[in-house]
Design a protein around this motif. Structure first.
Motif, PDB file in Angstrom:
ATOM      1  N   SER A  17       0.886  -1.164   0.000  1.00  0.00           N
ATOM      2  CA  SER A  17       0.000   0.000   0.000  1.00  0.00           C
ATOM      3  C   SER A  17       0.916   1.203   0.000  1.00  0.00           C
ATOM      4  O   SER A  17       1.512   1.553   1.026  1.00  0.00           O
ATOM      5  CB  SER A  17      -0.884   0.000   1.252  1.00  0.00           C
ATOM      6  OG  SER A  17      -2.161  -0.502   0.953  1.00  0.00           O
ATOM      7  N   LEU A  18       1.066   1.813  -1.191  1.00  0.00           N
ATOM      8  CA  LEU A  18       2.081   2.839  -1.383  1.00  0.00           C
ATOM      9  C   LEU A  18       1.505   4.244  -1.244  1.00  0.00           C
ATOM     10  O   LEU A  18       0.854   4.756  -2.149  1.00  0.00           O
ATOM     11  CB  LEU A  18       2.720   2.639  -2.785  1.00  0.00           C
ATOM     12  CG  LEU A  18       3.656   3.727  -3.297  1.00  0.00           C
ATOM     13  CD1 LEU A  18       4.738   4.058  -2.295  1.00  0.00           C
ATOM     14  CD2 LEU A  18       4.285   3.291  -4.605  1.00  0.00           C
ATOM     15  N   GLY A  19       1.744   4.838  -0.084  1.00  0.00           N
ATOM     16  CA  GLY A  19       1.375   6.242   0.123  1.00  0.00           C
ATOM     17  C   GLY A  19       2.655   7.038   0.264  1.00  0.00           C
ATOM     18  O   GLY A  19       3.634   6.545   0.836  1.00  0.00           O
ATOM     19  N   VAL A  20       2.669   8.251  -0.268  1.00  0.00           N
ATOM     20  CA  VAL A  20       3.846   9.113  -0.092  1.00  0.00           C
ATOM     21  C   VAL A  20       3.482  10.369   0.710  1.00  0.00           C
ATOM     22  O   VAL A  20       4.133  11.405   0.593  1.00  0.00           O
ATOM     23  CB  VAL A  20       4.537   9.454  -1.442  1.00  0.00           C
ATOM     24  CG1 VAL A  20       5.179   8.215  -2.044  1.00  0.00           C
ATOM     25  CG2 VAL A  20       3.567  10.086  -2.427  1.00  0.00           C
ATOM     26  N   ASP A  21       2.443  10.210   1.563  1.00  0.00           N
ATOM     27  CA  ASP A  21       2.089  11.315   2.465  1.00  0.00           C
ATOM     28  C   ASP A  21       2.995  11.327   3.694  1.00  0.00           C
ATOM     29  O   ASP A  21       2.784  12.105   4.627  1.00  0.00           O
ATOM     30  CB  ASP A  21       0.593  11.300   2.848  1.00  0.00           C
ATOM     31  CG  ASP A  21       0.025   9.922   3.058  1.00  0.00           C
ATOM     32  OD1 ASP A  21       0.806   8.940   3.076  1.00  0.00           O
ATOM     33  OD2 ASP A  21      -1.201   9.802   3.233  1.00  0.00           O
ATOM     34  N   THR A  22       4.052  10.501   3.674  1.00  0.00           N
ATOM     35  CA  THR A  22       5.119  10.539   4.677  1.00  0.00           C
ATOM     36  C   THR A  22       6.175  11.583   4.300  1.00  0.00           C
ATOM     37  O   THR A  22       7.149  11.777   5.029  1.00  0.00           O
ATOM     38  CB  THR A  22       5.802   9.160   4.756  1.00  0.00           C
ATOM     39  OG1 THR A  22       6.062   8.725   3.408  1.00  0.00           O
ATOM     40  CG2 THR A  22       4.913   8.134   5.445  1.00  0.00           C
ATOM     41  N   TYR A  23       5.976  12.227   3.144  1.00  0.00           N
ATOM     42  CA  TYR A  23       6.931  13.234   2.654  1.00  0.00           C
ATOM     43  C   TYR A  23       6.932  14.478   3.557  1.00  0.00           C
ATOM     44  O   TYR A  23       5.883  14.883   4.062  1.00  0.00           O
ATOM     45  CB  TYR A  23       6.548  13.623   1.221  1.00  0.00           C
ATOM     46  CG  TYR A  23       7.513  14.539   0.543  1.00  0.00           C
ATOM     47  CD1 TYR A  23       8.859  14.191   0.411  1.00  0.00           C
ATOM     48  CD2 TYR A  23       7.089  15.751   0.012  1.00  0.00           C
ATOM     49  CE1 TYR A  23       9.751  15.036  -0.230  1.00  0.00           C
ATOM     50  CE2 TYR A  23       7.973  16.604  -0.640  1.00  0.00           C
ATOM     51  CZ  TYR A  23       9.308  16.241  -0.748  1.00  0.00           C
ATOM     52  OH  TYR A  23      10.185  17.074  -1.387  1.00  0.00           O
ATOM     53  N   CYS A  24       8.108  15.084   3.709  1.00  0.00           N
ATOM     54  CA  CYS A  24       8.269  16.237   4.609  1.00  0.00           C
ATOM     55  C   CYS A  24       7.333  17.417   4.307  1.00  0.00           C
ATOM     56  O   CYS A  24       6.962  18.150   5.214  1.00  0.00           O
ATOM     57  CB  CYS A  24       9.722  16.696   4.606  1.00  0.00           C
ATOM     58  SG  CYS A  24      10.389  16.943   2.955  1.00  0.00           S
ATOM     59  N   GLU A  25       6.947  17.589   3.054  1.00  0.00           N
ATOM     60  CA  GLU A  25       6.094  18.741   2.704  1.00  0.00           C
ATOM     61  C   GLU A  25       4.611  18.386   2.629  1.00  0.00           C
ATOM     62  O   GLU A  25       3.800  19.228   2.221  1.00  0.00           O
ATOM     63  CB  GLU A  25       6.498  19.300   1.328  1.00  0.00           C
ATOM     64  CG  GLU A  25       7.939  19.748   1.195  1.00  0.00           C
ATOM     65  CD  GLU A  25       8.209  21.066   1.910  1.00  0.00           C
ATOM     66  OE1 GLU A  25       7.245  21.718   2.365  1.00  0.00           O
ATOM     67  OE2 GLU A  25       9.390  21.416   2.037  1.00  0.00           O
ATOM     68  N   ASP A  26       4.244  17.159   2.980  1.00  0.00           N
ATOM     69  CA  ASP A  26       2.842  16.777   2.785  1.00  0.00           C
ATOM     70  C   ASP A  26       1.915  17.643   3.634  1.00  0.00           C
ATOM     71  O   ASP A  26       2.173  17.864   4.817  1.00  0.00           O
ATOM     72  CB  ASP A  26       2.637  15.297   3.118  1.00  0.00           C
ATOM     73  CG  ASP A  26       1.296  14.799   2.596  1.00  0.00           C
ATOM     74  OD1 ASP A  26       1.250  14.301   1.446  1.00  0.00           O
ATOM     75  OD2 ASP A  26       0.283  14.956   3.314  1.00  0.00           O
ATOM     76  N   PRO A  27       0.817  18.135   3.041  1.00  0.00           N
ATOM     77  CA  PRO A  27      -0.069  19.041   3.803  1.00  0.00           C
ATOM     78  C   PRO A  27      -0.793  18.375   4.973  1.00  0.00           C
ATOM     79  O   PRO A  27      -1.207  19.086   5.890  1.00  0.00           O
ATOM     80  CB  PRO A  27      -1.066  19.540   2.747  1.00  0.00           C
ATOM     81  CG  PRO A  27      -1.026  18.535   1.645  1.00  0.00           C
ATOM     82  CD  PRO A  27       0.376  17.994   1.640  1.00  0.00           C
ATOM     83  N   ILE A  28      -0.974  17.044   4.966  1.00  0.00           N
ATOM     84  CA  ILE A  28      -1.654  16.418   6.116  1.00  0.00           C
ATOM     85  C   ILE A  28      -0.769  15.433   6.874  1.00  0.00           C
ATOM     86  O   ILE A  28      -1.188  14.888   7.888  1.00  0.00           O
ATOM     87  CB  ILE A  28      -3.015  15.764   5.742  1.00  0.00           C
ATOM     88  CG1 ILE A  28      -2.877  14.696   4.657  1.00  0.00           C
ATOM     89  CG2 ILE A  28      -4.032  16.828   5.331  1.00  0.00           C
ATOM     90  CD1 ILE A  28      -4.154  13.901   4.398  1.00  0.00           C
ATOM     91  N   GLY A  29       0.448  15.193   6.409  1.00  0.00           N
ATOM     92  CA  GLY A  29       1.365  14.294   7.110  1.00  0.00           C
ATOM     93  C   GLY A  29       2.304  15.080   8.007  1.00  0.00           C
ATOM     94  O   GLY A  29       2.474  16.287   7.834  1.00  0.00           O
ATOM     95  N   THR A  30       2.920  14.376   8.981  1.00  0.00           N
ATOM     96  CA  THR A  30       3.863  15.061   9.890  1.00  0.00           C
ATOM     97  C   THR A  30       5.249  14.413   9.877  1.00  0.00           C
ATOM     98  O   THR A  30       6.113  14.774  10.669  1.00  0.00           O
ATOM     99  CB  THR A  30       3.338  15.028  11.341  1.00  0.00           C
ATOM    100  OG1 THR A  30       3.250  13.653  11.767  1.00  0.00           O
ATOM    101  CG2 THR A  30       1.972  15.685  11.464  1.00  0.00           C
ATOM    102  N   PHE A  31       5.448  13.409   9.014  1.00  0.00           N
ATOM    103  CA  PHE A  31       6.766  12.775   8.939  1.00  0.00           C
ATOM    104  C   PHE A  31       7.703  13.641   8.101  1.00  0.00           C
ATOM    105  O   PHE A  31       7.281  14.598   7.459  1.00  0.00           O
ATOM    106  CB  PHE A  31       6.659  11.357   8.343  1.00  0.00           C
ATOM    107  CG  PHE A  31       6.015  10.351   9.276  1.00  0.00           C
ATOM    108  CD1 PHE A  31       5.625  10.686  10.567  1.00  0.00           C
ATOM    109  CD2 PHE A  31       5.802   9.039   8.849  1.00  0.00           C
ATOM    110  CE1 PHE A  31       5.033   9.747  11.421  1.00  0.00           C
ATOM    111  CE2 PHE A  31       5.211   8.095   9.690  1.00  0.00           C
ATOM    112  CZ  PHE A  31       4.831   8.444  10.962  1.00  0.00           C
TER     113      PHE A  31
END
Ligand code: OKP
Ligand code: ZN
Length: 365
Positions: free
Chosen positions: A302-316
């Motif tokens: 399950s490939l999500g890239v919302d772990t990216y530093c600039e993601d608007p809803i992620g915090t990783f």
């Protein structure tokens, strides 16, 4: 080994679903899970020689495959909800629930749900307000599952020729929050679960037991839907790395380990807000050893890239480079692998992040 291009399955119908807005932390904002997400990914992958776009197999029966995972009642609901809603005076934009049958409101829902007014019925099948059903939604969610199924079929058909095979299903809407009769978190059908059951249905059984499949969920959010679907099933191992204090808030803890025969086959790695590349890669390596111990025949990511530093809803705090290393680490499991798109909302880098991970897997980063 010869550098063959990685197959990317996609369908134009995945861009049809396009609700205008959602409510995020109380604010009415443009719908974050937009069709531009997959347009951006396509655009990046088109520019690379190492990817080859493949259309879906129109002969696959998506509905029968979806029925291995979702209830008939829920599928029928998704198909007819918009029409019934608008016929009963609901807004033409989309179906959106008004009341949810919270367990403190009612212990169970009484009577024939088919007879409920469409406005009331909408509340039965969602756990949040992020899944508006527009006139186009059903076509897109069926197309999305079709993309995952076509890619899964290709993985099984090629698995004898190549052990380190990787295939990408460019699905949208995403699927990992969708349960057997529940939508939420932009997800309507569980693309990954549908693909896993399909793989088990077409691959030869060893000693009459179902083919072992492992699902690695690296989206920033916990895949509560995938977890629910396989919670009592030891043949499908679910392993997730996700934020411990974020959406969907009520699932994803370490002590959710599966139930009955499925006990021990659900493994959550909740990680703190602010997790950076080195902590993430250490957790990933633990997750991958759990997967190797299961000795799966197929791996679905399950490939999500919302772990990216600039993601608007992620915090990783992952960087594009980190995705290349994640791809390389996954490749070391050395079994046929199906990547299925989930989240990722920073449009400027979404294509590069997905592409870098897949190239890392293929060993030409
Ligand atoms: C989907 B995936 C509430 C909106 C809350 C939903 C986030 C879904 C993430 N109305 N946000 O895992 O990337
Ligand atoms: Zn996510």
């Amino acid at each position: 080994r010869l550098a063959a291009a990685m197959k990317v399955f996609s369908s134009d119908a995945c861009t049809k679903h396009n609700p205008p807005h959602e409510i995020l932390s109380g604010r009415l904002v443009p719908y974050l899970e937009s069709p531009d997400r997959i347009r951006k990914i396509k655009q990046y992958l088109y520019g690379q020689e190492t990817f080859e776009f493949v259309p879906v197999n129109p002969d696959i029966d998506v509905i029968s495959s979806a029925l291995r995972v979702h209830t008939k009642e829920y599928l029928k609901y998704l198909e007819t909800a918009y029409e019934k809603w608008t016929a009963n005076g609901g807004d033409k934009t989309a179906v959106l629930p008004e009341a949810l049958p919270h367990f403190k409101l009612c212990r169970e829902v009484h009577g024939d749900v088919e007879k409920l007014p469409p406005i009331a019925r909408a509340g039965l099948y969602c756990f949040d307000l992020s899944c508006p059903i527009t006139d186009d939604t059903y076509d897109s969610v069926i197309a999305s599952a079709g993309v995952a199924l076509s890619a899964a079929e290709y993985v099984v058909s090629q698995s004898a020729n190549e052990s380190q095979l990787g295939v990408f299903a460019l699905t949208r809407p995403p699927g990992h929050h969708a349960g057997s009769s529940l939508c939420g978190g932009y997800c309507f059908l569980s693309n990954v679960a549908i693909a896993a059951r399909f793989i088990q249905s077409i691959s030869p059984k060893i000693d009459s037991s179902p083919t072992r499949v492992a699902i690695l969920d690296i989206d920033f959010h916990h895949g509560n839907g995938t977890q629910e679907i396989f919670y009592e099933d030891p043949s499908v191992l679910y392993v997730s790395l996700h934020a411990d204090d974020d959406y969907p808030y009520f699932t994803g803890s370490r002590d959710e380990r599966g139930n009955l025969e499925g006990e021990g086959f659900n493994i959550n790695f909740p990680l703190p807000s602010g997790t950076g590349p080195s902590e993430y890669l250490s957790a990933l390596s633990l997750a991958l050893s759990e997967i190797e111990s299961h000795r799966p025949v197929y791996l679905i990511v399950s490939l999500g890239v919302d772990t990216y530093c600039e993601d608007p809803i992620g915090t990783f705090k992952l960087s594009t480079t980190t995705y290349g290393l994640i791809g390389e680490a996954i490749a070391k499991v050395n079994i046929p692998t199906l990547f299925v798109m989930e989240g990722g909302y920073y449009l400027e880098s979404i294509g590069q992040n997905v592409g870098t991970l897949l190239k890392g897997f293929e060993g030409h980063s």
